[in-house]
Design an enzyme around this catalytic site. Structure first.
Site, short mmCIF file in Angstrom:
data_model
loop_
_atom_site.label_atom_id
_atom_site.label_comp_id
_atom_site.label_asym_id
_atom_site.label_seq_id
_atom_site.Cartn_x
_atom_site.Cartn_y
_atom_site.Cartn_z
N SER A 79 3.87 101.43 0.62
CA SER A 79 5.05 102.30 0.66
C SER A 79 4.94 103.26 -0.52
O SER A 79 4.22 102.98 -1.49
CB SER A 79 6.31 101.44 0.49
OG SER A 79 7.43 102.27 0.23
N TYR A 108 10.98 94.04 -2.59
CA TYR A 108 10.18 94.93 -1.72
C TYR A 108 9.21 95.77 -2.55
O TYR A 108 8.02 95.86 -2.25
CB TYR A 108 11.14 95.83 -0.93
CG TYR A 108 10.48 96.78 0.03
CD1 TYR A 108 10.13 96.37 1.31
CD2 TYR A 108 10.24 98.11 -0.32
CE1 TYR A 108 9.54 97.26 2.21
CE2 TYR A 108 9.66 99.00 0.57
CZ TYR A 108 9.31 98.57 1.85
OH TYR A 108 8.73 99.45 2.72
N1 LIG Z 1 10.14 103.20 7.93
C1 LIG Z 1 10.05 103.43 6.62
O1 LIG Z 1 10.83 104.19 6.05
C2 LIG Z 1 8.96 102.77 5.80
C3 LIG Z 1 8.71 103.27 4.51
C4 LIG Z 1 7.71 102.70 3.74
C5 LIG Z 1 6.98 101.64 4.24
N2 LIG Z 1 7.26 101.17 5.50
C6 LIG Z 1 6.46 100.03 5.97
O2 LIG Z 1 5.90 100.32 7.22
C7 LIG Z 1 5.65 99.10 7.91
C8 LIG Z 1 6.13 99.22 9.34
O3 LIG Z 1 7.53 99.38 9.32
P1 LIG Z 1 8.33 100.25 10.39
O4 LIG Z 1 9.02 101.31 9.65
O5 LIG Z 1 7.46 100.61 11.53
O6 LIG Z 1 9.46 99.18 10.80
P2 LIG Z 1 9.76 98.40 12.17
O7 LIG Z 1 10.82 97.45 11.83
O8 LIG Z 1 9.97 99.39 13.26
O9 LIG Z 1 8.40 97.62 12.48
C9 LIG Z 1 8.01 96.47 11.78
C10 LIG Z 1 7.47 95.46 12.78
O10 LIG Z 1 6.95 94.35 12.04
C11 LIG Z 1 7.32 93.17 12.72
N3 LIG Z 1 7.35 92.05 11.76
C12 LIG Z 1 8.22 91.84 10.75
N4 LIG Z 1 7.94 90.69 10.12
C13 LIG Z 1 6.86 90.16 10.76
C14 LIG Z 1 6.11 88.97 10.59
N5 LIG Z 1 6.43 88.09 9.62
N6 LIG Z 1 5.07 88.73 11.40
C15 LIG Z 1 4.76 89.62 12.39
N7 LIG Z 1 5.44 90.74 12.62
C16 LIG Z 1 6.48 91.00 11.81
C17 LIG Z 1 8.70 93.46 13.30
O11 LIG Z 1 9.01 92.57 14.37
C18 LIG Z 1 8.56 94.91 13.72
O12 LIG Z 1 8.15 95.02 15.07
C19 LIG Z 1 6.33 97.99 7.09
O13 LIG Z 1 5.35 97.33 6.30
C20 LIG Z 1 7.27 98.77 6.19
O14 LIG Z 1 7.56 98.11 4.98
C21 LIG Z 1 8.22 101.70 6.29
#
Ligand SMILES: NC(=O)c1ccc[n+]([C@@H]2O[C@H](COP(=O)([O-])OP(=O)(O)OC[C@H]3O[C@@H](n4cnc5c(N)ncnc54)[C@H](O)[C@@H]3O)[C@@H](O)[C@H]2O)c1
Length: 245
Positions: A142, A155
């Protein structure tokens, strides 16, 4: 020929958001994709949707914090598609909570998914890639792996850990042809961001909007493919200018 023609890619968190957008782009670049997610309903529905488009895709339900389940993901991927070339190590959770009110159990849960889970997936990826002669791992960290923010201690600590885990693994396996890089998103419009926070987060971003999952996927394809063949141990920060402030 796609940039990932005939490559086998494992994508964790593949049922939603950044993982799902990346699965779509990987497939359009010629990859075979193993979708991994805790959410079986969403994962299976997405698998069906992609299969209807003639994609070579398989959904495997797994919790990335379970060593046994992560080992099973890679076993299934190799049994189905023969090997693993690319791993998008992306599943994660995020919650905002003032530190003085943060239960230790919540700290542990966040670090367990966002750092320990990333380690477990990376380790199995490396074990397979050592057998097959190399590959590319992209860990989702992130922008909060680079800068701090109030109310997200667990986080941010985990994501900072992912950035340095990425460097360390890259150095350890550089000579074995395993490249390891990180994607560091800013605020991206996915289900992880509560609807009521979207406007505020867009206003905090210099470009005055949230990023799109598809904009993340393009950076991931770059790191997964030979376009980035001399890049390892590094991060791409895609954040609409946030960390430039
Ligand atoms: N969206 C943002 O603003 C943002 C910013 C920085 C980093 N991220 C990172 O991007 C990545 C993806 O997030 P996203 O934004 O697509 O969110 P999202 O919630 O749409 O997708 C995350 C997916 O991970 C799955 N998941 C969660 N815990 C899990 C586990 N223990 N085992 C298997 N699957 C699991 C969830 O079921 C979900 O489908 C994450 O690591 C998040 O921290 C997102």
């Amino acid at each position: 020929m796609g940039k990932l023609q005939d490559k086998v890619a494992v994508i964790t968190g593949g049922a939603s958001g950044i993982g799902a957008a990346t699965a779509r782009l990987f497939i359009s670049e010629g990859a075979k994709v193993v979708l991994v997610d805790l959410n079986e309903e969403k994962g299976k529905a997405f698998e069906e949707e992609l299969k209807a488009l003639n994609a070579e895709v398989l959904f495997v339900k797994a919790n990335i914090t379970s060593e046994e389940e992560v080992i099973n993901v890679f076993k299934t991927a190799v049994e189905t598609f023969g090997n693993v070339d690319v791993v998008f190590n992306n599943a994660g959770i995020g919650r905002v909570h003032p530190t003085h009110d943060l239960e230790y159990s919540e700290w542990r849960n966040t670090v367990n998914v966002d750092l320990d889970g990333v380690f477990l997936v990376a380790r199995e990826a490396i074990r397979e890639m050592l057998k097959s002669g190399g590959g590319s791992i992209i860990n989702t960290a992130s922008m909060y792996g680079w800068v701090g923010s109030p109310g997200s201690a667990a986080y941010n600590a985990a994501k900072g850990g992912v950035v340095n885990l990425t460097r360390s693994l890259a150095l350890e396996y550089a000579e074995q042809n395993i490249r390891v890089n990180a994607l560091c998103p800013g605020f991206i419009d996915t289900p992880i961001i509560p609807e009521e926070s979207k406007q505020t987060l867009a206003a905090m971003t210099p470009m005055k909007r949230l990023g799109k999952a598809e904009e993340m996927a393009k950076a991931v394809v770059f790191m997964a493919s030979d376009d980035s063949s001399f890049m390892t141990g590094n991060s791409i920060i895609v954040d609409g200018g946030y960390t430039a402030q």
